[in-house]
Enzyme design. Structure first.
Site, PDB file in Angstrom:
ATOM      1  N   GLN A 125      37.204  31.722  21.707  1.00  0.00           N
ATOM      2  CA  GLN A 125      37.905  31.807  22.159  1.00  0.00           C
ATOM      3  C   GLN A 125      39.720  32.331  21.673  1.00  0.00           C
ATOM      4  O   GLN A 125      40.142  32.798  20.904  1.00  0.00           O
ATOM      5  CB  GLN A 125      37.917  29.974  22.552  1.00  0.00           C
ATOM      6  CG  GLN A 125      38.422  29.301  21.198  1.00  0.00           C
ATOM      7  CD  GLN A 125      37.850  27.539  21.171  1.00  0.00           C
ATOM      8  OE1 GLN A 125      37.875  26.919  19.925  1.00  0.00           O
ATOM      9  NE2 GLN A 125      38.535  27.062  22.411  1.00  0.00           N
ATOM     10  N   GLU A 210      42.945  21.677  26.712  1.00  0.00           N
ATOM     11  CA  GLU A 210      42.550  20.836  25.726  1.00  0.00           C
ATOM     12  C   GLU A 210      43.536  20.108  24.986  1.00  0.00           C
ATOM     13  O   GLU A 210      44.289  20.248  24.877  1.00  0.00           O
ATOM     14  CB  GLU A 210      41.968  22.048  24.454  1.00  0.00           C
ATOM     15  CG  GLU A 210      40.741  21.152  23.754  1.00  0.00           C
ATOM     16  CD  GLU A 210      40.155  21.814  22.546  1.00  0.00           C
ATOM     17  OE1 GLU A 210      40.423  23.014  22.077  1.00  0.00           O
ATOM     18  OE2 GLU A 210      39.861  21.270  21.779  1.00  0.00           O
TER      19      GLU A 210
END
Ligand SMILES: *[C@@H]1O[C@H](CO)[C@@H](O)[C@H](O)[C@H]1NC(C)=O
Ligand SMILES: *[C@@H]1O[C@H](CO)[C@@H](O)[C@H](O)[C@H]1NC(C)=O
Ligand SMILES: *[C@@H]1O[C@H](CO)[C@@H](O)[C@H](O)[C@H]1NC(C)=O
Ligand SMILES: *[C@@H]1O[C@H](CO)[C@@H](O)[C@H](O)[C@H]1NC(C)=O
Ligand SMILES: CC(=O)N[C@H]1CO[C@H](CO)[C@@H](O)[C@@H]1O
Length: 275
Positions: A125, A210
């Site tokens: 990521q 997130e």
């Protein structure tokens, strides 16, 4: 200590200063890897959430909505191994204090491969963290990560509110790949290469905001909205797909819905809807 903190502040606040030495840069970041334990994680489903997915071999899985305490956004789930590259462009959001709250609040916006239905450890990521400090200062860190190894910060890529950033990850195998961030204002870009990492499944393409782990989950900042445009995934066989049919994930903490995610065409939008 005090002047180092001040310098830090100044360096974060403006790009017009002389380039800091690497030592200063080290001091300058709001959250050094050794100081913060920033780590993105696998999606943690909310207790009431069904994890039943309908993986399918074609690229039009059944779209479902789930809650998570950690993630919000869209995850395209395709089994067998499918994804090679995942890309999205978004504007660095301006974090603020949720109503009635004080103290440091943070969040992360990133694109990635795996971490949801994939049962292997790896997640590839890249993205940015944004932070509003107790004193009102807003700051950003650009990073990449191949979970479970911690975040690697992109030292030379400074991020400011309103920057247009393209984030892209490419898995060249299930254990190696690259993560790239591009600043569209300058064309400045940074790449991290990974090898011999934890296994990926290549079955999840992720466009995510997130609430990450920094030695405990960070207090989640209010952020307006993060919109990933040109959200796409390149498959191993050379096809290009968008987020249509992706699982939609909303962030819910303590029964409070904090985000509302949606997809439309090649866009994934994550809106803050909390207090
Ligand atoms: C605000 O807080 C940050 C730490 O979160 C610190 O680095 C900075 O120096 C502070 N700025 C001011 C103006 O006090
Ligand atoms: C992008 O470029 C702008 C304009 O120079 C600059 O202010 C910003 O900090 C840069 N952001 C990134 C992500 O490099
Ligand atoms: C949920 O509420 C409990 C107690 O009210 C609090 O300690 C905890 O930090 C809250 N968790 C989150 C994720 O907001
Ligand atoms: C998500 O959480 C909200 C708030 O607790 C709840 O109303 C909703 O039914 C949940 N949705 C799913 C898909 O579990
Ligand atoms: C690793 C991480 O950030 N996980 C958190 C996800 O949410 C659960 C439940 O709220 C936390 O306990 C975890 O720490």
């Amino acid at each position: 200590m005090f002047s180092a903190a001040l310098l830090c502040q100044v360096l974060l606040a403006t790009a017009t200063f002389a380039l800091p030495t690497s030592k200063e840069r080290l001091a300058a970041r709001f959250a050094r890897r050794s100081a913060r334990a920033h780590q993105s994680h696998h999606l943690i489903p909310s207790p009431s959430t069904s994890t039943a997915n309908s993986p399918s071999a074609d690229l039009a899985p059944t779209s479902i909505t789930r809650n998570s305490t950690n993630w919000s956004g869209a995850v395209l789930v395709v089994d067998p191994p499918t994804f090679r590259t995942v890309t999205g462009t978004f504007t660095a959001p301006i974090p603020s204090e949720p109503s009635g709250q004080t103290g440091d609040h943070l969040g992360s916006a990133w694109v990635g491969i795996d971490g949801d239905t994939c049962e292997e450890d790896g997640i590839l990521q890249t993205g940015i963290d944004y932070k509003i400090s107790a004193n009102g200062t807003v700051s950003y860190v650009a990073w990449s990560e191949w979970f479970p190894v911690g975040t690697l910060d992109f030292d030379d890529l400074t991020v400011s509110a309103g920057d247009s950033i393209t984030a892209s990850v490419t898995a060249t195998s299930t254990t190696s790949g690259t993560a790239t961030l591009i600043n569209h204002s300058t064309g400045q870009h940074a790449t991290q290469t990974f090898s011999d990492q934890a296994l990926l499944c290549l079955t999840n393409a992720d466009w995510i905001v997130e609430d990450f782990d920094d030695g405990g989950m960070v207090s989640f900042a209010k952020f307006g909205a993060v919109t990933f445009t040109d959200a796409s995934a390149h498959t191993i066989s050379g096809a290009v797909v968008g987020p249509a049919g992706a699982t939609i994930i909303n962030l819910v903490q303590n029964n409070t819905i904090l985000t509302s995610a949606s997809t439309h065409g090649n866009t994934v939008t994550v809106k803050y809807v909390g207090p």
